[in-house]
Design a protein around this motif. Sequence first.
Motif, PDB file in Angstrom:
ATOM      1  N   GLU A   1       4.437 -10.530  -0.031  1.00  0.00           N
ATOM      2  CA  GLU A   1       5.549 -10.770   0.893  1.00  0.00           C
ATOM      3  C   GLU A   1       6.361  -9.496   1.108  1.00  0.00           C
ATOM      4  OE1 GLU A   1       9.550 -13.562   1.174  1.00  0.00           O
ATOM      5  OE2 GLU A   1       7.860 -14.206  -0.066  1.00  0.00           O
ATOM      6  N   ASN A   2       6.484  -8.678   0.061  1.00  0.00           N
ATOM      7  CA  ASN A   2       7.240  -7.427   0.151  1.00  0.00           C
ATOM      8  C   ASN A   2       6.776  -6.487  -0.959  1.00  0.00           C
ATOM      9  OD1 ASN A   2       8.617  -8.269  -2.255  1.00  0.00           O
ATOM     10  ND2 ASN A   2      10.063  -9.431  -0.988  1.00  0.00           N
ATOM     11  N   THR A   3       7.413  -5.326  -1.059  1.00  0.00           N
ATOM     12  CA  THR A   3       6.983  -4.342  -2.056  1.00  0.00           C
ATOM     13  C   THR A   3       7.239  -4.828  -3.481  1.00  0.00           C
ATOM     14  OG1 THR A   3       9.118  -3.187  -1.986  1.00  0.00           O
ATOM     15  CG2 THR A   3       7.426  -2.444  -0.461  1.00  0.00           C
ATOM     16  N   ILE A   4       8.324  -5.583  -3.686  1.00  0.00           N
ATOM     17  CA  ILE A   4       8.647  -6.085  -5.024  1.00  0.00           C
ATOM     18  C   ILE A   4       7.573  -7.056  -5.504  1.00  0.00           C
ATOM     19  CG2 ILE A   4      10.372  -7.291  -6.415  1.00  0.00           C
ATOM     20  CD1 ILE A   4      11.239  -4.534  -5.465  1.00  0.00           C
ATOM     21  N   ASP A   5       6.998  -7.818  -4.576  1.00  0.00           N
ATOM     22  CA  ASP A   5       5.906  -8.716  -4.935  1.00  0.00           C
ATOM     23  C   ASP A   5       4.784  -7.974  -5.650  1.00  0.00           C
ATOM     24  OD1 ASP A   5       6.577 -11.272  -4.334  1.00  0.00           O
ATOM     25  OD2 ASP A   5       5.237 -11.502  -2.625  1.00  0.00           O
ATOM     26  N   PHE A   6       4.430  -6.812  -5.096  1.00  0.00           N
ATOM     27  CA  PHE A   6       3.344  -6.039  -5.706  1.00  0.00           C
ATOM     28  C   PHE A   6       3.787  -5.406  -7.021  1.00  0.00           C
ATOM     29  CE2 PHE A   6       1.189  -1.906  -6.217  1.00  0.00           C
ATOM     30  CZ  PHE A   6      -0.100  -2.371  -6.426  1.00  0.00           C
ATOM     31  N   LEU A   7       4.960  -4.796  -7.024  1.00  0.00           N
ATOM     32  CA  LEU A   7       5.415  -4.050  -8.197  1.00  0.00           C
ATOM     33  C   LEU A   7       5.778  -4.946  -9.379  1.00  0.00           C
ATOM     34  CD1 LEU A   7       7.588  -1.320  -6.442  1.00  0.00           C
ATOM     35  CD2 LEU A   7       5.336  -1.027  -7.461  1.00  0.00           C
ATOM     36  N   SER A   8       5.977  -6.240  -9.139  1.00  0.00           N
ATOM     37  CA  SER A   8       6.290  -7.159 -10.233  1.00  0.00           C
ATOM     38  C   SER A   8       5.096  -8.033 -10.615  1.00  0.00           C
ATOM     39  CB  SER A   8       7.480  -8.051  -9.847  1.00  0.00           C
ATOM     40  OG  SER A   8       7.189  -8.789  -8.668  1.00  0.00           O
ATOM     41  N   SER A   9       3.924  -7.697 -10.065  1.00  0.00           N
ATOM     42  CA  SER A   9       2.741  -8.520 -10.314  1.00  0.00           C
ATOM     43  C   SER A   9       2.012  -8.095 -11.586  1.00  0.00           C
ATOM     44  CB  SER A   9       1.783  -8.423  -9.128  1.00  0.00           C
ATOM     45  OG  SER A   9       1.198  -7.129  -9.062  1.00  0.00           O
ATOM     46  N   LYS A  10       1.196  -8.989 -12.117  1.00  0.00           N
ATOM     47  CA  LYS A  10       0.360  -8.649 -13.262  1.00  0.00           C
ATOM     48  C   LYS A  10      -0.720  -7.642 -12.862  1.00  0.00           C
ATOM     49  CE  LYS A  10       0.970 -12.809 -16.071  1.00  0.00           C
ATOM     50  NZ  LYS A  10       0.297 -13.983 -16.701  1.00  0.00           N
ATOM     51  N   ASP A  11      -1.139  -7.683 -11.597  1.00  0.00           N
ATOM     52  CA  ASP A  11      -2.143  -6.729 -11.124  1.00  0.00           C
ATOM     53  C   ASP A  11      -1.617  -5.300 -11.257  1.00  0.00           C
ATOM     54  OD1 ASP A  11      -4.102  -8.732  -9.521  1.00  0.00           O
ATOM     55  OD2 ASP A  11      -2.016  -9.292  -9.203  1.00  0.00           O
TER      56      ASP A  11
ATOM     57  N   GLY B   1      -7.516   4.019   3.910  1.00  0.00           N
ATOM     58  CA  GLY B   1      -7.661   2.830   4.747  1.00  0.00           C
ATOM     59  C   GLY B   1      -7.647   1.564   3.911  1.00  0.00           C
ATOM     60  N   ARG B   2      -8.298   1.623   2.764  1.00  0.00           N
ATOM     61  CA  ARG B   2      -8.338   0.470   1.866  1.00  0.00           C
ATOM     62  C   ARG B   2      -6.958   0.209   1.262  1.00  0.00           C
ATOM     63  NH1 ARG B   2     -13.503  -0.527  -2.114  1.00  0.00           N
ATOM     64  NH2 ARG B   2     -12.919  -2.643  -2.798  1.00  0.00           N
ATOM     65  N   VAL B   3      -6.225   1.277   0.915  1.00  0.00           N
ATOM     66  CA  VAL B   3      -4.854   1.120   0.423  1.00  0.00           C
ATOM     67  C   VAL B   3      -3.995   0.417   1.466  1.00  0.00           C
ATOM     68  CG1 VAL B   3      -2.745   2.367  -0.216  1.00  0.00           C
ATOM     69  CG2 VAL B   3      -4.947   3.109  -1.126  1.00  0.00           C
ATOM     70  N   PHE B   4      -4.076   0.894   2.714  1.00  0.00           N
ATOM     71  CA  PHE B   4      -3.262   0.317   3.786  1.00  0.00           C
ATOM     72  C   PHE B   4      -3.583  -1.168   3.981  1.00  0.00           C
ATOM     73  CE2 PHE B   4      -3.427   4.792   5.838  1.00  0.00           C
ATOM     74  CZ  PHE B   4      -2.388   5.218   5.032  1.00  0.00           C
ATOM     75  N   ASP B   5      -4.866  -1.497   4.046  1.00  0.00           N
ATOM     76  CA  ASP B   5      -5.264  -2.883   4.303  1.00  0.00           C
ATOM     77  C   ASP B   5      -4.812  -3.812   3.194  1.00  0.00           C
ATOM     78  OD1 ASP B   5      -6.429  -2.059   6.666  1.00  0.00           O
ATOM     79  OD2 ASP B   5      -8.460  -1.930   5.837  1.00  0.00           O
ATOM     80  N   LEU B   6      -4.899  -3.335   1.935  1.00  0.00           N
ATOM     81  CA  LEU B   6      -4.463  -4.179   0.820  1.00  0.00           C
ATOM     82  C   LEU B   6      -2.958  -4.411   0.852  1.00  0.00           C
ATOM     83  CD1 LEU B   6      -4.893  -5.577  -1.954  1.00  0.00           C
ATOM     84  CD2 LEU B   6      -4.529  -3.318  -3.001  1.00  0.00           C
ATOM     85  N   LEU B   7      -2.186  -3.322   0.977  1.00  0.00           N
ATOM     86  CA  LEU B   7      -0.734  -3.442   0.860  1.00  0.00           C
ATOM     87  C   LEU B   7      -0.087  -4.063   2.090  1.00  0.00           C
ATOM     88  CD1 LEU B   7       0.074  -0.053  -0.915  1.00  0.00           C
ATOM     89  CD2 LEU B   7      -0.183  -2.318  -1.935  1.00  0.00           C
TER      90      LEU B   7
ATOM     91  N   LEU C   1       5.150   2.452  -0.763  1.00  0.00           N
ATOM     92  CA  LEU C   1       4.903   1.061  -0.403  1.00  0.00           C
ATOM     93  C   LEU C   1       5.766   0.633   0.783  1.00  0.00           C
ATOM     94  CD1 LEU C   1       4.691  -0.599  -3.945  1.00  0.00           C
ATOM     95  CD2 LEU C   1       2.838   0.268  -2.522  1.00  0.00           C
ATOM     96  N   ILE C   2       7.006   1.106   0.794  1.00  0.00           N
ATOM     97  CA  ILE C   2       7.901   0.774   1.914  1.00  0.00           C
ATOM     98  C   ILE C   2       7.335   1.317   3.221  1.00  0.00           C
ATOM     99  CG2 ILE C   2      10.180   1.273   2.900  1.00  0.00           C
ATOM    100  CD1 ILE C   2      11.220   1.169  -0.046  1.00  0.00           C
ATOM    101  N   ILE C   3       6.872   2.563   3.205  1.00  0.00           N
ATOM    102  CA  ILE C   3       6.331   3.181   4.418  1.00  0.00           C
ATOM    103  C   ILE C   3       5.059   2.475   4.879  1.00  0.00           C
ATOM    104  CG2 ILE C   3       5.229   5.299   5.283  1.00  0.00           C
ATOM    105  CD1 ILE C   3       7.282   6.776   3.429  1.00  0.00           C
ATOM    106  N   VAL C   4       4.191   2.159   3.918  1.00  0.00           N
ATOM    107  CA  VAL C   4       2.909   1.542   4.268  1.00  0.00           C
ATOM    108  C   VAL C   4       3.107   0.173   4.920  1.00  0.00           C
ATOM    109  CG1 VAL C   4       0.805   0.546   3.274  1.00  0.00           C
ATOM    110  CG2 VAL C   4       1.560   2.810   2.565  1.00  0.00           C
TER     111      VAL C   4
END
Length: 469
Positions: A114-124, A102-108, A157-160
């Motif tokens: 804005e999209n999956t690339i935003d997350f995968l290219s982040s410093k986080d 549930g926490r994974v879903f809410d965060l992502l 990430l795409i599915i979520v």
Amino acid sequence: MKICLIAEGSYPYVTGGVSTWVQTLMTEMHEHEFIIYVINADSKRQGQYVYEFPPNLVEVKEVCLDSYKIEKGKWGKRFNVSDGDFANIASLIGGTASTDWGRVFDLLRSGMFENTIDFLSSKDYLDIVEGLAEETGHPLPFNDLFWTVNSMIQPLLIIVRETIPEADLYHSVSTGYAGIAGVLAKHLHGKPLLLTEHGIYSREREEEIIKADWVKGEFKDLWIRYFYNLSSAIYDAADEVITLFHRNMEIEVEMGCAEEKISIIPNGVEVGQYAALPAVPDDGVIRIGAIVRVVAIKDIKTMIHSFALVEKEIPNAELHIMGSADEEEMYYEECLQLVSSLGVKNIIFTGQVNVKEYVGNMDMIVLTSISEGQPLAILEAMANGKPVVATNVGSCKELLLGKSGDDKPAGIICPVLHYEKIAEALVKLCRNPKMRETMGRNGYERVRRFYRKSVFIERYRTLYQSLGR
């Protein structure tokens, strides 16, 4: 009631197996409306349906796992992910602790990305992978680990982040990505979730990864733990779990699924539809049939090697491979090359056919898969009184030898990949028409007693009514 069926890589793009099961379920349950939420790897397949949809299928939602190719993001941005979310994503990737989905879903799904690339290219995300590298001590360069993890979680990430159609009941027809979509649907809409597991998805992925050249040896364990983590999510979230035979239930319990959730509902066929099929022609030819798609998991190459030995012993034998060959075109070409190199003459690739028009002409059926659930091909053969030679995968042994293993045999079970043993079994049946007749009769009686389509449908009808009320 509106029911959302969630499938991965099957219906409505390919025929047979799970796809036939999905089509049958919708067609027989005309009192319900259905939505198909389908996950496929390649956007080129979008809209390439091979089934005529029943009237009660009201929506098809397609999710393409390569959609990230059109997304853009900026490298190096920091989103200040909380320590708790940071640790939770790390547990998902590393498979080392329980994940709060549930926490994974809410965060992502939050407006943070804005999209999956935003997350995968982040410093986080970079910090998460660095933490994983330190924890596991991977000997390979960090760059390899980074891109391995990237390719591993990108489909998730795409599915979520996809929209989930609203329904009264969600029914995932496998674990894995389809399972996660079901868990997400329950999280977002608070509706019941049902899982039917035909084969054990995580075990199948494990076999593929162990054999795969595209996963470096040091990362195979990471991939395998990840897929087991995906399966655990729906085992925990599902209200009911259905499997097709007893051994699968035992494996699910071993993997952490609560036993009280699990019921067994085997597949079924309508025996009467096979009663009046054409008889075997009396022309001196021994016809061996394979009701199978030409794909690697069905191990058509072992089948070809086996028949090469059969043809030397039984020159009047023919092998009819009855199924589509366009799903894995390169593998099909490799099979044709193998036939040519072995000098085998009597193999016929029929392409996609109406099984009922062909199976009556066969003397026996062969299945050489390296993984199965409960093969419809065997049930169809048994309903028509045909003996079967099959590898010892899924429920094949239970179907052909009975639940206790000492019932009247309806065929012969052989080791996986052992083409000599498979050939030996086929030659034995070719030379013994009385054995073929006896095994065929045993199979017919077993499928008539235990594997009827009407019973399979009625049990799902009751289950839907119970969960969706």
